[in-house]
Design a protein around this motif. Structure first.
Motif, PDB file in Angstrom:
ATOM      1  N   PHE A  29       0.955  -8.656   4.258  1.00 19.24           N
ATOM      2  CA  PHE A  29       2.203  -8.155   4.024  1.00 19.24           C
ATOM      3  C   PHE A  29       2.300  -7.834   2.217  1.00 19.24           C
ATOM      4  O   PHE A  29       2.246  -8.833   1.639  1.00 19.24           O
ATOM      5  N   GLN A  30       2.407  -6.643   2.035  1.00 19.80           N
ATOM      6  CA  GLN A  30       2.564  -6.256   0.337  1.00 19.80           C
ATOM      7  C   GLN A  30       3.532  -5.589   0.142  1.00 19.80           C
ATOM      8  O   GLN A  30       3.988  -4.690   0.862  1.00 19.80           O
ATOM      9  N   GLN A  31       4.345  -6.015  -0.818  1.00 24.95           N
ATOM     10  CA  GLN A  31       5.759  -5.018  -1.443  1.00 24.95           C
ATOM     11  C   GLN A  31       5.392  -4.740  -2.662  1.00 24.95           C
ATOM     12  O   GLN A  31       4.730  -5.516  -3.619  1.00 24.95           O
ATOM     13  N   ASN A  32       6.107  -3.546  -2.953  1.00 23.90           N
ATOM     14  CA  ASN A  32       6.163  -2.968  -4.278  1.00 23.90           C
ATOM     15  C   ASN A  32       4.877  -2.253  -4.946  1.00 23.90           C
ATOM     16  O   ASN A  32       4.942  -2.041  -6.142  1.00 23.90           O
ATOM     17  N   VAL A  33       4.128  -2.260  -4.211  1.00 28.86           N
ATOM     18  CA  VAL A  33       2.839  -1.491  -4.529  1.00 28.86           C
ATOM     19  C   VAL A  33       2.890  -0.255  -3.332  1.00 28.86           C
ATOM     20  O   VAL A  33       2.763  -0.363  -2.276  1.00 28.86           O
ATOM     21  N   GLY A  34       2.851   1.148  -3.715  1.00 30.87           N
ATOM     22  CA  GLY A  34       2.813   2.190  -2.883  1.00 30.87           C
ATOM     23  C   GLY A  34       4.281   2.100  -2.309  1.00 30.87           C
ATOM     24  O   GLY A  34       5.339   2.107  -2.699  1.00 30.87           O
ATOM     25  N   LEU A  35       3.976   2.171  -0.811  1.00 34.74           N
ATOM     26  CA  LEU A  35       5.348   2.147   0.152  1.00 34.74           C
ATOM     27  C   LEU A  35       5.604   1.083   0.663  1.00 34.74           C
ATOM     28  O   LEU A  35       6.067   1.003   1.909  1.00 34.74           O
ATOM     29  N   ASP A  36       4.959   0.020   0.294  1.00 29.93           N
ATOM     30  CA  ASP A  36       5.013  -1.509   0.993  1.00 29.93           C
ATOM     31  C   ASP A  36       3.871  -1.253   2.276  1.00 29.93           C
ATOM     32  O   ASP A  36       4.224  -0.078   2.664  1.00 29.93           O
ATOM     33  N   ARG A  37       3.408  -2.314   2.517  1.00 28.78           N
ATOM     34  CA  ARG A  37       2.107  -2.159   3.327  1.00 28.78           C
ATOM     35  C   ARG A  37       2.155  -3.305   4.229  1.00 28.78           C
ATOM     36  O   ARG A  37       2.026  -4.578   3.735  1.00 28.78           O
ATOM     37  N   GLN A  38       1.771  -3.160   5.400  1.00 29.69           N
ATOM     38  CA  GLN A  38       1.382  -4.392   6.432  1.00 29.69           C
ATOM     39  C   GLN A  38       0.257  -4.085   6.911  1.00 29.69           C
ATOM     40  O   GLN A  38      -0.166  -2.883   7.635  1.00 29.69           O
ATOM     41  N   ASN A  72       7.721   1.191   4.408  1.00 33.17           N
ATOM     42  CA  ASN A  72       8.993   1.828   3.546  1.00 33.17           C
ATOM     43  C   ASN A  72       8.721   3.343   3.192  1.00 33.17           C
ATOM     44  O   ASN A  72       8.492   3.643   1.862  1.00 33.17           O
ATOM     45  N   THR A  73       8.281   4.333   4.112  1.00 32.03           N
ATOM     46  CA  THR A  73       7.939   5.299   3.979  1.00 32.03           C
ATOM     47  C   THR A  73       9.267   6.406   3.318  1.00 32.03           C
ATOM     48  O   THR A  73       8.848   7.205   2.614  1.00 32.03           O
ATOM     49  N   ASP A  74      10.294   6.011   3.599  1.00 32.84           N
ATOM     50  CA  ASP A  74      11.411   6.795   2.726  1.00 32.84           C
ATOM     51  C   ASP A  74      11.374   6.532   1.405  1.00 32.84           C
ATOM     52  O   ASP A  74      12.027   7.426   0.782  1.00 32.84           O
ATOM     53  N   ALA A  75      10.687   5.706   0.776  1.00 34.57           N
ATOM     54  CA  ALA A  75      10.743   5.411  -0.454  1.00 34.57           C
ATOM     55  C   ALA A  75       9.521   6.222  -1.302  1.00 34.57           C
ATOM     56  O   ALA A  75       9.365   6.118  -2.409  1.00 34.57           O
ATOM     57  N   PHE A  76       8.991   7.326  -0.596  1.00 35.72           N
ATOM     58  CA  PHE A  76       7.868   8.135  -1.010  1.00 35.72           C
ATOM     59  C   PHE A  76       8.045   8.477  -2.269  1.00 35.72           C
ATOM     60  O   PHE A  76       7.302   8.582  -3.476  1.00 35.72           O
ATOM     61  N   ASP A 122       2.483  13.232   3.842  1.00 34.78           N
ATOM     62  CA  ASP A 122       2.208  13.115   5.149  1.00 34.78           C
ATOM     63  C   ASP A 122       0.854  12.036   5.439  1.00 34.78           C
ATOM     64  O   ASP A 122       0.914  11.215   5.980  1.00 34.78           O
ATOM     65  N   ARG A 123      -0.005  12.305   4.467  1.00 31.34           N
ATOM     66  CA  ARG A 123      -1.327  11.524   4.427  1.00 31.34           C
ATOM     67  C   ARG A 123      -0.956  10.208   3.891  1.00 31.34           C
ATOM     68  O   ARG A 123      -1.451   9.282   4.219  1.00 31.34           O
ATOM     69  N   LEU A 124      -0.135   9.980   3.000  1.00 35.14           N
ATOM     70  CA  LEU A 124       0.129   8.948   2.363  1.00 35.14           C
ATOM     71  C   LEU A 124       1.088   7.872   3.138  1.00 35.14           C
ATOM     72  O   LEU A 124       1.317   6.796   2.836  1.00 35.14           O
ATOM     73  N   THR A 125       1.795   8.517   3.946  1.00 39.50           N
ATOM     74  CA  THR A 125       2.942   7.908   4.425  1.00 39.50           C
ATOM     75  C   THR A 125       2.482   7.479   6.171  1.00 39.50           C
ATOM     76  O   THR A 125       3.217   6.623   6.789  1.00 39.50           O
ATOM     77  N   GLU A 126       1.660   8.228   6.513  1.00 41.93           N
ATOM     78  CA  GLU A 126       1.006   7.851   7.935  1.00 41.93           C
ATOM     79  C   GLU A 126       0.397   6.698   7.972  1.00 41.93           C
ATOM     80  O   GLU A 126      -0.259   6.023   6.950  1.00 41.93           O
ATOM     81  N   ASP A 127       0.759   5.963   9.376  1.00 44.00           N
ATOM     82  CA  ASP A 127      -0.153   4.799   9.484  1.00 44.00           C
ATOM     83  C   ASP A 127      -1.677   5.250   9.878  1.00 44.00           C
ATOM     84  O   ASP A 127      -2.186   6.187  10.493  1.00 44.00           O
ATOM     85  N   ASN A 128      -2.544   4.338   9.549  1.00 41.20           N
ATOM     86  CA  ASN A 128      -4.015   4.412   9.890  1.00 41.20           C
ATOM     87  C   ASN A 128      -4.542   3.285  10.777  1.00 41.20           C
ATOM     88  O   ASN A 128      -4.169   2.116  10.663  1.00 41.20           O
ATOM     89  N   LEU A 129      -5.449   3.841  11.655  1.00 44.95           N
ATOM     90  CA  LEU A 129      -6.288   2.963  12.303  1.00 44.95           C
ATOM     91  C   LEU A 129      -7.476   3.232  12.289  1.00 44.95           C
ATOM     92  O   LEU A 129      -8.157   4.341  12.695  1.00 44.95           O
ATOM     93  N   ILE A 130      -8.243   2.267  11.840  1.00 43.13           N
ATOM     94  CA  ILE A 130      -9.848   2.255  11.336  1.00 43.13           C
ATOM     95  C   ILE A 130     -10.753   1.413  12.221  1.00 43.13           C
ATOM     96  O   ILE A 130     -10.410   0.324  11.941  1.00 43.13           O
ATOM     97  N   PHE A 131     -11.564   2.126  12.794  1.00 46.75           N
ATOM     98  CA  PHE A 131     -12.568   1.403  13.684  1.00 46.75           C
ATOM     99  C   PHE A 131     -13.871   2.006  13.095  1.00 46.75           C
ATOM    100  O   PHE A 131     -14.337   2.835  13.102  1.00 46.75           O
ATOM    101  N   SER A 132     -14.580   0.872  12.199  1.00 45.49           N
ATOM    102  CA  SER A 132     -15.750   1.203  11.471  1.00 45.49           C
ATOM    103  C   SER A 132     -16.812   0.240  11.752  1.00 45.49           C
ATOM    104  O   SER A 132     -16.594  -1.041  12.030  1.00 45.49           O
ATOM    105  N   SER A 133     -18.023   0.478  11.401  1.00 47.15           N
ATOM    106  CA  SER A 133     -19.145  -0.260  11.572  1.00 47.15           C
ATOM    107  C   SER A 133     -20.116   0.285  10.024  1.00 47.15           C
ATOM    108  O   SER A 133     -19.834   1.364   9.681  1.00 47.15           O
TER     109      SER A 133
END
Length: 863
Positions: free
Chosen positions: A490-499, A531-535, A615-626
């Motif tokens: 959990f990260q706050q105060n960088v970008g839009l806050d992120r989990q 915290n997407t409203d803070a974009f 839209d790109r920076l506020t959308e959630d990401n799901l990454i399945f990678s190898s």
């Protein structure tokens, strides 16, 4: 002489003071005696030709004083120290009558005596002597020894009749001199034939198998290095072919002629002599070297110095005997797989080293010890392997201070609990938690602090954990590991806050001491912006652009709710109205992008670009990678400054889910497949990273770094996620730009966080000693980022072929570092030498001044 002291105007007194110090320090021969000369240069000539080989230069015992860009700084600092500061103090004290008496009455006699030893009197002189360097005065004794070393060196290269001498070229008035070393090499000797004398029949048989690979060859010029290398080669062959006790000192080479006698030919007959093992503890009977096989292999799984082997229990497993106390806590296979000796097999020193490496890889035992007991009569060995267990549990708390491209400084606290041998196969389970706070760089965010909290669960297996056997492909001597981890952050105060939630199943192994491979079979990462409203608060540069466009539409009545009210009602100024965040800004974008709205094409394109970025920076990401990573590093230690390293990485994301979508219908949104309501990311990414260091003696190093990375979105994605994209600038990249402020392409810091999916970086740095543990550096950083094969269409931000290489930015500067041996703290100052965001000739040196310089604080070297 004109003295420049920066751009500020200084007082005449300060200027005169600096001028006096500068002129005083210019007297390099200040402390050179009457009949002495300061050494300024060494010149080595062989047969009349100048020698520039650094190895040969290193044979000279006396060298000129060190310099920085030709200026002997340390010598001049040493010259600033007073020769006898205490005697000067006594002269001053006794110069006037009653001066000492008055000081004694004011202070005390004891304090007046101590004043003569204080920093005021002696301190700066002691300091300058300590950090300075005494003058390198020519010492003919060292010079003669240097000529002897030169002659010995060329003798080792086959010039047995070489001679050497020296001459001193002095400037008596300036008390300076150069030394010219003159070497007459003569004709070299060549190897005519190689004979051998090997009493041991076993060694003789082994030599016959490998003699064609000899490094000492007929017809080659004599070179002592080849003979030493051949001794090492034969020693490795014998020790890895069963002769466990072979000693390299048993090998000698004899030259069968008197090289001091003049002869018509320059040919040598050489005899290889491999003596028997001398009588002693390892060979009490004085028998020949023999090939040994293993008669018995014992593994002591619960060994301690107080262990009584008579009370231990034993278990026979696949030719090994495992000894344990009361209860065997380990799976027998886990122990025997770590041992590369087998009963009745021939001894090999490589297998001994591999056994030690794999036992260490188990992370369950400490200080493994292997004992060999020989039966010389039958040429058999008994091997006893002693394994001292580590504690079952361990607890660790750590505190760290860090510096990154986002944080000026960060403070972290972490704790972990480790459980060993979880399932009896030397597995390691680790539970960890961490938290940190940091001070953000000003260009990164309007916020001052960042905070982070997270935890991880890691389970490590000392083998490749797969449903099929991989030992034939990745044998245990490659110290394989399987790691499974689950973590959240959990990260706050960088970008839009992120989990974020991350899960990794990876494998790594080391095919050789310099190579390491890592294969991430599955890396699942879910990133949720909380915290997407803070974009528009976080990305205020983007907001300013949108707000500037919105100024032209304030009079539309339907848009009244998009703006805030005047901050001062007495002032009738519509420019005081700003879009309300977030609703006003979002509604404005929605309104002006409706078909048929009256807006210029340029403004509409800008608004749509802002919408896409939001839209790109506020959308959630799901990454399945190898991914697969290959790393090679031939550095042999922390003090090795002549090495290279290479890292190549290939990553693919989303293909597994795309394949599954062909069989299982996924939920759709705007043409993208969703997993748990989130569009999965699909891209391929490849990176190449190369580092090379050259050592120029006296801790002077030239370091080069190159990087190229490209991520291409496709299928379910039109762009690469922010967490997988590239940025430019910062303390470990182009140091003339702040992090995220360079590029893309020719754009000029258009966003708060500028990133793209293609990156090229080239760095060159010259490092040199300054004073003591202080080091200096000059550097040049080149590179940029671009968008390519994604949804960005701005020609200034995209890579459009080789012509886009004209947009590579160049930053140059200098650095100051303090070396703590195990880590380095550095301060780098970068100047924008070539800025692609400028136009025409203004690209070069426009911001090349101290006021526009970028300061970067870092820990350890960037490459």
């Amino acid at each position: 002489m004109k003295l420049l002291l920066g751009c500020r105007q200084v007082s005449p007194k300060i200027g005169i003071l600096f001028l006096v110090l500068f002129l005083a320090s210019c007297n390099a021969v200040k402390k050179v005696g009457e009949d002495e000369f300061l050494l300024t240069k060494n010149i080595i000539e062989a047969d009349g030709k100048k020698i520039t080989d650094e190895t040969i230069k290193g044979l000279i015992l006396q060298n000129p004083n060190t310099s920085i860009l030709g200026y002997p700084l340390r010598l001049n600092l040493y010259n600033l120290a007073k020769k006898n500061p205490d005697s000067l103090y006594q002269n001053w004290l006794n110069k006037k009558e009653k001066r000492q008496q008055r000081l004694n009455s004011f202070l005390s006699k004891k304090q007046v005596d101590r004043l003569g030893e204080s920093f005021v009197v002696r301190g700066y002189s002691n300091l300058f002597e300590r950090i300075g360097e005494p003058p390198s005065i020519i010492d003919t004794v060292k010079t003669r020894k240097s000529t002897e070393r030169l002659q010995s060196y060329f003798g080792s290269k086959g010039y047995f009749n070489s001679t050497s001498n020296f001459k001193i070229v002095s400037e008596e008035r300036k008390k300076k001199a150069q030394i010219i070393y003159e070497v007459n090499r003569g004709k070299p000797y060549f190897i005519d034939s190689l004979q051998y004398k090997i009493p041991s029949t076993d060694l003789d048989s082994l030599y016959q198998l490998h003699k064609n690979e000899s490094l000492v060859k007929n017809g080659a010029q004599f070179d002592l290095e080849n003979f030493n290398a051949e001794r090492g080669r034969l020693t490795n062959i014998f020790r890895n072919s069963g002769v466990y006790n072979f000693q390299e000192s048993s090998i000698s080479f004899n030259i069968l002629r008197d090289t001091s006698l003049v002869a018509d030919d320059q040919l040598l007959e050489v005899e290889l002599d491999i003596k028997n093992l001398p009588k002693g503890d390892g060979n009490p009977d004085g028998v020949d070297y023999k090939i040994h096989t293993f008669k018995e292999i014992n593994i002591f799984a619960d060994y301690s110095f107080n262990s009584q082997t008579d009370s231990l229990f034993s278990l026979d497993f696949k030719g090994y005997k495992i000894w344990y106390d009361k209860e065997l806590k380990y799976q027998p296979k886990a122990l025997t797989d770590a041992v590369f000796f087998e009963k009745d097999s021939v001894y090999s020193d490589i297998n001994r080293k591999r056994t030690l490496g794999q036992i260490t890889n188990l992370n369950t035992f400490k200080y493994p010890n292997i004992e060999f007991i020989a039966d010389s009569t039958n040429a058999e060995l008994i091997s006893n392997i002693y394994l001292a267990p580590r504690p079952k549990y361990s607890f660790d708390i750590n505190f760290d201070i860090s510096r990154s491209n986002l944080q000026q400084i960060g403070v972290g606290l972490g704790t972990s609990v480790i459980t060993r041998n979880v399932f009896g196969g030397s597995e390691t389970l680790s539970l960890s938690a961490r938290g940190s706070v940091g001070i953000l760089d000003d260009p990164v965010s309007d916020e001052t602090f960042t905070s982070e909290i997270g935890g991880d669960i890691n389970l490590t297996f000392p083998r490749i954990w797969l449903p099929f056997n991989t030992e034939q492909i990745i044998p245990y001597y490659m110290t394989p590991q399987t790691r499974f981890s689950v973590g959240t952050n959990f990260q706050q105060n960088v970008g839009l806050d992120r989990q974020s939630l991350n899960s990794i199943l990876s494998y790594n192994w080391t095919p050789s001491s310099f190579v390491r491979n890592t294969f991430e079979l599955l890396n699942i990462e879910f990133v949720r912006n909380t915290n997407t409203d803070a974009f528009f608060n976080v990305y205020d540069a983007t907001y300013s652009i949108l707000n500037g466009i919105a100024d032209g539409f304030e009079d539309i009545p339907e848009f009244a709710d998009f703006y805030d009210e005047n901050v001062d009602p007495s002032i009738d100024d519509d420019d005081l109205q700003d879009l309300i965040v977030p609703n006003g800004a979002n509604d404005f974008i929605g309104a002006v992008t409706e078909p048929g709205f009256d807006i210029t094409a340029e403004d509409l394109s800008t608004v749509r670009s802002i919408e896409e970025r939001r839209d790109r920076l506020t959308e959630d990401n799901l990454i399945f990678s190898s991914s697969f990573t290959f790393q090679k590093n031939n550095r042999e230690g922390i003090n090795d400054n002549q090495f290279y390293s290479f890292r190549g990485r290939f990553e693919s994301a989303g293909n597994l889910l795309s394949l599954a979508e062909n069989f299982i219908p996924f939920e759709q949104r705007d043409g993208s497949g969703l997993v748990f309501g989130v569009p999965y990311t699909q891209y391929v990414k490849t990176e190449f990273d190369f580092i090379k260091h050259w050592d120029f003696r006296n801790t002077k190093v030239l370091a080069f770094h190159s990087f190229i990375g490209l991520a291409i979105p496709y299928g379910n994605s039109e762009s690469v996620p922010f967490v997988r994209s590239y940025f430019g600038g910062g303390s470990n990249d182009n140091r003339a730009w702040n992090p995220y402020s360079l590029g893309p392409g020719r754009t000029d810091n258009q966003n708060d966080f500028n990133e793209a999916n293609l990156k090229i970086a080239l760095n060159l740095e010259y490092r040199f000693p300054l004073l003591g543990d202080f080091k200096g550096a000059f550097f040049a950083d080149a590179g940029n980022i671009w968008n390519v094969f994604d949804n960005v269409e701005d020609p200034e931000a995209t890579f459009n072929g080789f012509s886009s290489l004209e947009d590579i930015a160049l930053g140059t500067g200098f650095g100051l570092r303090y070396d703590f041996t195990y880590f380095v703290i550095r301060l780098d100052t970068g100047f924008k030498t070539f800025n692609p965001a400028k136009e025409g000739s203004r690209r070069w040196f426009t911001d090349f001044n101290l006021s526009d310089a970028v300061l970067n604080i870092g820990i350890n070297y960037p490459f």
